[in-house]
Structure formats: C-alpha cells, structure tokens
Design an enzyme around this catalytic site. Structure first.
Site, PDB file in Angstrom:
ATOM      1  N   ASP A 119       0.827  -1.216   0.000  1.00  0.00           N
ATOM      2  CA  ASP A 119       0.000   0.000   0.000  1.00  0.00           C
ATOM      3  C   ASP A 119       0.861   1.266   0.000  1.00  0.00           C
ATOM      4  O   ASP A 119       0.418   2.339   0.398  1.00  0.00           O
ATOM      5  CB  ASP A 119      -1.006   0.012   1.169  1.00  0.00           C
ATOM      6  N   ASN A 153       0.493   6.421   4.040  1.00  0.00           N
ATOM      7  CA  ASN A 153       1.561   6.146   3.084  1.00  0.00           C
ATOM      8  C   ASN A 153       1.231   6.697   1.701  1.00  0.00           C
ATOM      9  O   ASN A 153       0.063   6.869   1.378  1.00  0.00           O
ATOM     10  CB  ASN A 153       1.774   4.626   3.002  1.00  0.00           C
ATOM     11  N   CYS A 174       6.213   6.378  11.548  1.00  0.00           N
ATOM     12  CA  CYS A 174       6.110   4.963  11.186  1.00  0.00           C
ATOM     13  C   CYS A 174       6.518   4.166  12.408  1.00  0.00           C
ATOM     14  O   CYS A 174       7.229   4.668  13.279  1.00  0.00           O
ATOM     15  CB  CYS A 174       7.054   4.664  10.018  1.00  0.00           C
ATOM     16  N   HIS A 175       6.056   2.893  12.470  1.00  0.00           N
ATOM     17  CA  HIS A 175       6.464   2.092  13.626  1.00  0.00           C
ATOM     18  C   HIS A 175       7.476   1.008  13.230  1.00  0.00           C
ATOM     19  O   HIS A 175       7.713   0.075  13.988  1.00  0.00           O
ATOM     20  CB  HIS A 175       5.257   1.493  14.363  1.00  0.00           C
ATOM     21  N   HIS A 203      10.785   3.234   5.644  1.00  0.00           N
ATOM     22  CA  HIS A 203      10.783   1.880   5.067  1.00  0.00           C
ATOM     23  C   HIS A 203      12.151   1.549   4.452  1.00  0.00           C
ATOM     24  O   HIS A 203      12.234   0.697   3.564  1.00  0.00           O
ATOM     25  CB  HIS A 203       9.691   1.701   4.000  1.00  0.00           C
ATOM     26  N   ASP A 261      10.127  -2.603   7.958  1.00  0.00           N
ATOM     27  CA  ASP A 261       9.618  -2.714   6.586  1.00  0.00           C
ATOM     28  C   ASP A 261      10.726  -2.713   5.531  1.00  0.00           C
ATOM     29  O   ASP A 261      10.489  -3.067   4.379  1.00  0.00           O
ATOM     30  CB  ASP A 261       8.649  -1.554   6.306  1.00  0.00           C
TER      31      ASP A 261
HETATM   32  P1  NAD Z   1      -8.379   2.302   5.801  1.00  0.00           P
HETATM   33  O1  NAD Z   1      -8.927   2.361   4.415  1.00  0.00           O
HETATM   34  O2  NAD Z   1      -8.837   1.251   6.740  1.00  0.00           O
HETATM   35  O3  NAD Z   1      -8.664   3.710   6.527  1.00  0.00           O
HETATM   36  C1  NAD Z   1      -8.472   4.918   5.893  1.00  0.00           C
HETATM   37  C2  NAD Z   1      -9.617   5.859   6.229  1.00  0.00           C
HETATM   38  O4  NAD Z   1      -9.451   7.031   5.450  1.00  0.00           O
HETATM   39  C3  NAD Z   1     -11.019   5.319   5.915  1.00  0.00           C
HETATM   40  O5  NAD Z   1     -11.847   5.366   7.061  1.00  0.00           O
HETATM   41  C4  NAD Z   1     -11.523   6.242   4.823  1.00  0.00           C
HETATM   42  O6  NAD Z   1     -12.934   6.467   4.872  1.00  0.00           O
HETATM   43  C5  NAD Z   1     -10.735   7.498   5.119  1.00  0.00           C
HETATM   44  N1  NAD Z   1     -10.678   8.433   3.993  1.00  0.00           N
HETATM   45  C6  NAD Z   1     -10.577   8.164   2.669  1.00  0.00           C
HETATM   46  N2  NAD Z   1     -10.588   9.307   1.961  1.00  0.00           N
HETATM   47  C7  NAD Z   1     -10.675  10.320   2.852  1.00  0.00           C
HETATM   48  C8  NAD Z   1     -10.716  11.732   2.731  1.00  0.00           C
HETATM   49  N3  NAD Z   1     -10.682  12.334   1.537  1.00  0.00           N
HETATM   50  N4  NAD Z   1     -10.820  12.475   3.854  1.00  0.00           N
HETATM   51  C9  NAD Z   1     -10.873  11.880   5.067  1.00  0.00           C
HETATM   52  N5  NAD Z   1     -10.838  10.544   5.241  1.00  0.00           N
HETATM   53  C10 NAD Z   1     -10.741   9.777   4.143  1.00  0.00           C
HETATM   54  O7  NAD Z   1      -6.813   2.282   5.652  1.00  0.00           O
HETATM   55  P2  NAD Z   1      -5.701   1.764   6.697  1.00  0.00           P
HETATM   56  O8  NAD Z   1      -5.376   0.349   6.389  1.00  0.00           O
HETATM   57  O9  NAD Z   1      -6.104   2.132   8.068  1.00  0.00           O
HETATM   58  O10 NAD Z   1      -4.465   2.646   6.253  1.00  0.00           O
HETATM   59  C11 NAD Z   1      -4.479   4.053   6.293  1.00  0.00           C
HETATM   60  C12 NAD Z   1      -3.141   4.596   5.830  1.00  0.00           C
HETATM   61  O11 NAD Z   1      -2.152   4.350   6.834  1.00  0.00           O
HETATM   62  C13 NAD Z   1      -2.595   3.910   4.571  1.00  0.00           C
HETATM   63  O12 NAD Z   1      -1.975   4.888   3.747  1.00  0.00           O
HETATM   64  C14 NAD Z   1      -1.561   2.938   5.089  1.00  0.00           C
HETATM   65  O13 NAD Z   1      -0.582   2.632   4.128  1.00  0.00           O
HETATM   66  C15 NAD Z   1      -1.012   3.754   6.236  1.00  0.00           C
HETATM   67  N6  NAD Z   1      -0.269   3.008   7.258  1.00  0.00           N
HETATM   68  C16 NAD Z   1       0.793   3.669   7.813  1.00  0.00           C
HETATM   69  C17 NAD Z   1       1.545   3.046   8.795  1.00  0.00           C
HETATM   70  C18 NAD Z   1       2.671   3.816   9.441  1.00  0.00           C
HETATM   71  O14 NAD Z   1       3.252   3.331  10.411  1.00  0.00           O
HETATM   72  N7  NAD Z   1       3.007   5.014   8.972  1.00  0.00           N
HETATM   73  C19 NAD Z   1       1.212   1.747   9.217  1.00  0.00           C
HETATM   74  C20 NAD Z   1       0.102   1.121   8.647  1.00  0.00           C
HETATM   75  C21 NAD Z   1      -0.644   1.765   7.667  1.00  0.00           C
END
Ligand code: NAD
Length: 483
Positions: A119, A153, A174-175, A203, A261
């Site tokens: 993703d 991401n 990030c974790h 990552h 990652d």
């Molecule tokens: P998800 O689809 O479960 O949740 C994302 C949310 O964003 C949903 O509730 C959706 O309705 C909302 N959304 C979509 N468009 C929107 C908008 N325009 N305005 C407001 N909200 C909106 O996704 P997820 O699996 O929870 O992942 C979310 C993000 O976090 C991804 O980009 C993923 O890659 C990232 N992520 C980051 C880390 C990290 O450590 N940095 C770890 C895991 C996931």
C-alpha cells in the site's frame, strides 16, 4: 498540563484511530484536549466516535471529542493534525494492482525495486498524494501554526512532496523501527541493555549502531546465524520477516541489518514471483506483500473494522473488559495480534507503541523522550542532500526535535546501492506529479526490469488513467498541470 486540539483525518482508519484514542486517554499531560475525528465515511466515523466517547468515560479521562465529515471544520483551531486517510481505500489499490498484473507487472506497477510494500503506492495513487498537498495547503489557510503528523503512506514521497508544496510543519511517522525489538527478542537479549540507532528513509532504515551491554551486538547476530537458527526459522505471521532469510541476506551484502519494513523492500532477487518470495520470506505466505500475505492482512483489517462496528453497536459491553470477553471465545477465534491489541486497550495505562501522542506530549509539555521520526535532513546522514526527509532517532522536547549524531555512519553500500536509488525513485515520482508529466510516468516504468516494450508501459498507464476515479489524474497529466 496543556489542552490542545488534535485532528485525526481518516479517523475511520482500521489501524490507527483506536490506538491514538487509547494513548490520548492515558496521557495525563493532554487532559482537557479536544479531539476532532474526521472521515468521509460516516458509518466508520460514527463507530470510532461512539467507542472513543465510551472509552473515555470508562477510564474517567478528561477528553472531548467532535466528529465531522468536513475537513475545514476539523482543521479549525487545530494544533496537531494526524493524517491517516487512504483516499480510495484498499479497493482502489486492489484495482490498479490487478490492472498492473494484466500487463505483466507482478503485484502492480508501484511494486518497484526497493519499494515492494503493497500500500506504498507512489505513481498510481495520484488522489492520495494530491490529498496530502490539498490538506497541507488548507492547513496553511486555517491553522497555519499546526503540525502535520504524516502517517498515511507513502510517508517518504508524502513528506517530501508536502514540504516542497507548502510551508506547513510536517513530520513523518512509522512504527517500523520496532523491528529492533523483534530482533532483540530473537537473539534473547534484554531490551533495556541495548544501545541502538537506525537511520535511512522511511521503510529504508538500517541498524547502524548495535551494542548489547557494552558488547558488539553484531557479533551476537553472527553467532545466531552461525548457530544454524536460520535453517529452522519459520514466520509466525506474514509480517514476521525481521529474521527472515531475506533480512540476513541483505545484512550479508550491506554489512548492516535492515530494520522493519526495510526487509520487505529488498530487490527483485527476493520478490520476482510468489515462489521466490516464499523462499526468502518464509512459507506459507511469502511475506506480507505476496498475494497470500496481503490477503491475510486484509482479513486482519476487516476483523478490526468489524470489531469496531460490533463494539460500538453493543453499548452494554465494557471496553475495559474486552480482554476478558475475548478469552471466553474458543481458541483460535481471535487472531493473536488482536488479542495483543485488546490487552493494551483493556489495561488502564498501557500505550499502543505508536509515537504520535507521546510526540505531541513531548512538544507540548516538555516530557523529553526518544523517537524515530521522519524529518528533513540537515547533515544528519552524510551523502544525502539537505531537505530530503530522513528517518532518524531524535530526542523531542518543548523546543522541537534534536537528532542524534548518527554514529557509526551508514555503510557505503547502504548509501550507494540502497538509499541513492530509492531516493531517485522518490524524485522521479515527485517530478512526474509536480509537473503533470506523463512521459515521466512512462520513463519510470521503462526503468523497471518487468517492462519489455514501450507499448506495455504506455498501455498500463493509459488504462489506469482511464479509470473513473482517476478523472482528475488524467486531466492533470493530459494538461501537464503543476501541483
Ligand atoms: P483504511 O482504508 O482502513 O482507513 C483509511 C480511512 O481514510 C477510511 O476510514 C476512509 O474512509 C478514510 N478516507 C478516505 N478518503 C478520505 C478523505 N478524503 N478524507 C478523510 N478521510 C478519508 O486504511 P488503513 O489500512 O487504516 O491505512 C491508512 C493509511 O495508513 C494507509 O496509507 C496505510 O498505508 C497507512 N499506514 C501507515 C503506517 C505507518 O506506520 N506510517 C502503518 C500502517 C498503515
């Protein structure tokens, strides 16, 4: 104690919201704060809001919540904005990956050399990257002094893009560095006696410093390898790759251990196809980014979303007893990872391990802590231009972050064979989107070993641009629009 306003954008996110709420409730220094939950999906938003309000009541915490589908409303008077939104959701990513595969790009066109995380889409997820910029620019207008904690991401491309398109203060989270602890567990080491540092890009981090109780930790790792532990190694789940054959092979080549990652982000050598992935990341999943590994992850996400919906609909359930309810269910019904989350949630003081809320507490209340964060390079990593976002250990206090001196330096191989090529891909992706240059998208693919002809690269880009949800992307690239 200083109350602040924290906006969580994409609050329906299965992964993050409840972890952030958990941490907020248990951080006394942020008592009295207002949390604005914002999402465009009302059902998910309502579920998280209901749970958050109940959880605060059960814990007797002093926090207020608002929920809104309006970004503008949420940003009003915000001090901190945590962006976890995934525009288009996982369904969009699945769709473009399927198109990519039809054109011969295994796991999609964004699965690139040194960026194999499913993703972490850099060239197809225009709507996501554009949203990052729109959000930052809206913040400039509505809450110009607020901090943007970028979590969605791609964090590497995202933080660099935001910093080049706006003046907002952005820091990436990030974790992945928790991989250091996973490694210590595998080597049977006491975490408290470790002296470690990681450095690189999001990552793409490397264990440059590793001592255990004054001893060279790498000697302990070498002994673990020589002791034949790799031969009997089996992953407990698809994400359990820290001690995989791929990680050890990368260690042998680069002279430093890839962390978290980073192990997923190797080369084609480990990622060419499912059979290859299984060999390097373990059976039966072949790591999180194979077809089977990602299926497992999506099932986990659905279980979390369903659990939030179930818990919010059943108001008589006590959230602090979650742990106890789950223990009554037949063994194997609840995945181990969820049990761990439930244990944290059920405890009166355990934090999730995410860094956002402690980071805010350190900045606001001066509670000094160490973090691993993504900030613009200022000579921290030699050989990387200043301004490019690097993931590094830093102490945070009221004055901001103080990056540790990276000692010892990253190996020459890490710099020249890993970080430089990864940085170039970020620059190419940013060049394409910032200039609306379709030929740069094609050129990006021409440098992909999976591309056999110009027709293949052009065909896949045209089909992706032709998707209904990509109308803005098509216009952007057809008109050569600037971001
Ligand atoms: P998800 O689809 O479960 O949740 C994302 C949310 O964003 C949903 O509730 C959706 O309705 C909302 N959304 C979509 N468009 C929107 C908008 N325009 N305005 C407001 N909200 C909106 O996704 P997820 O699996 O929870 O992942 C979310 C993000 O976090 C991804 O980009 C993923 O890659 C990232 N992520 C980051 C880390 C990290 O450590 N940095 C770890 C895991 C996931």
């Amino acid at each position: 104690m200083a109350p602040v306003k924290i906006s969580i954008i994409g609050a329906g996110s299965a992964v993050f919201s409840m972890r952030l709420v958990n941490d907020l409730c248990k951080t006394k220094g942020l008592s009295g704060s207002l949390v604005s939950l914002m999402d465009i999906d009302e059902q998910r938003l309502n579920g998280v809001y209901e749970l958050a309000v109940r959880y605060v009541k059960e814990l007797g915490a002093d926090l207020r919540f608002e929920k809104t589908t309006s970004l503008e409303t949420s940003l009003h008077e915000a001090d901190f904005v945590i962006n976890t939104a995934l525009v288009g959701g996982h369904a969009y990513l699945d769709k473009v990956r399927e198109i990519g595969e039809r054109y011969g790009y295994y796991r999609g066109i964004d699965a690139q050399e040194l960026n194999m995380v499913t993703d972490y889409c850099t060239i197809t997820n225009f709507n996501q990257l554009k949203f990052f910029v729109d959000l930052a620019r809206m913040m400039e207008r509505i809450c110009p002094n607020a901090w943007l904690l970028q979590t969605a991401n791609p964090v590497f491309e995202g933080t660099n893009l935001i910093s080049r398109c706006s003046k907002i203060k952005v820091v990436g989270f990030c974790h992945g560095h928790h991989g250091v602890i996973e490694m210590a567990e595998a080597l049977n080491l006491d975490e408290r006696k470790l002296d470690w540092q990681v450095a690189g890009f999001n990552h793409a981090i490397w264990l440059n410093r590793f001592f255990y109780d004054g001893e060279d930790g790498y000697e302990l790792l070498d002994r673990w390898i020589e002791g034949g532990n790799l031969e009997g190694w089996k992953p407990r789940n698809p994400f359990d790759v820290q001690m995989s054959p791929a990680a050890i092979d990368m260690y042998r080549f680069y002279g430093m251990m890839p962390i978290g990652d980073t192990v997923r982000n190797g080369t084609w050598y480990y990622n060419k196809d499912f059979e290859t992935k299984k060999r390097w990341y373990g059976e039966p999943w072949g790591g999180p980014d194979s077809e089977e590994g990602w299926k497992w992850y999506q099932k986990q996400l659905k279980t979390t979303t369903d659990a939030i919906a179930y818990l919010s609909a059943n108001r008589s359930l006590k959230l602090l007893s979650l742990n106890t309810y789950l223990k009554f269910l037949p063994e194997g019904t609840v995945p181990k990872e969820m049990m761990r989350e439930a244990e944290i949630f059920s405890s009166p003081d355990k934090l999730s391990g995410e860094q956002h809320i402690p980071f805010i507490d350190s900045l606001v209340n001066g509670n000094v802590r160490r973090f691993v964060i993504n900030v613009p390079n200022e000579g921290y990593i030699e050989g990387i231009p200043d301004g490019v976002f690097v993931e590094v250990p830093a102490v945070v206090d009221k004055d901001g972050w103080h990056v540790e001196r990276i000692e010892p330096k990253l190996s020459e191989k890490v710099l020249k064979f890993y970080l430089w090529p990864r940085m170039l891909r970020m620059e190419w992706a940013l060049y394409a989107i910032m200039n609306g240059d379709k030929s740069a998208l094609i050129e990006f693919l021409m440098r992909d070993p999976r591309t056999n002809s110009l027709e293949q690269a052009e065909g896949v880009i045209e089909e992706i641009l032709g998707l209904e949800e990509n109308q803005k992307m098509r216009l952007h690239y057809e008109k050569g629009m600037k971001l």
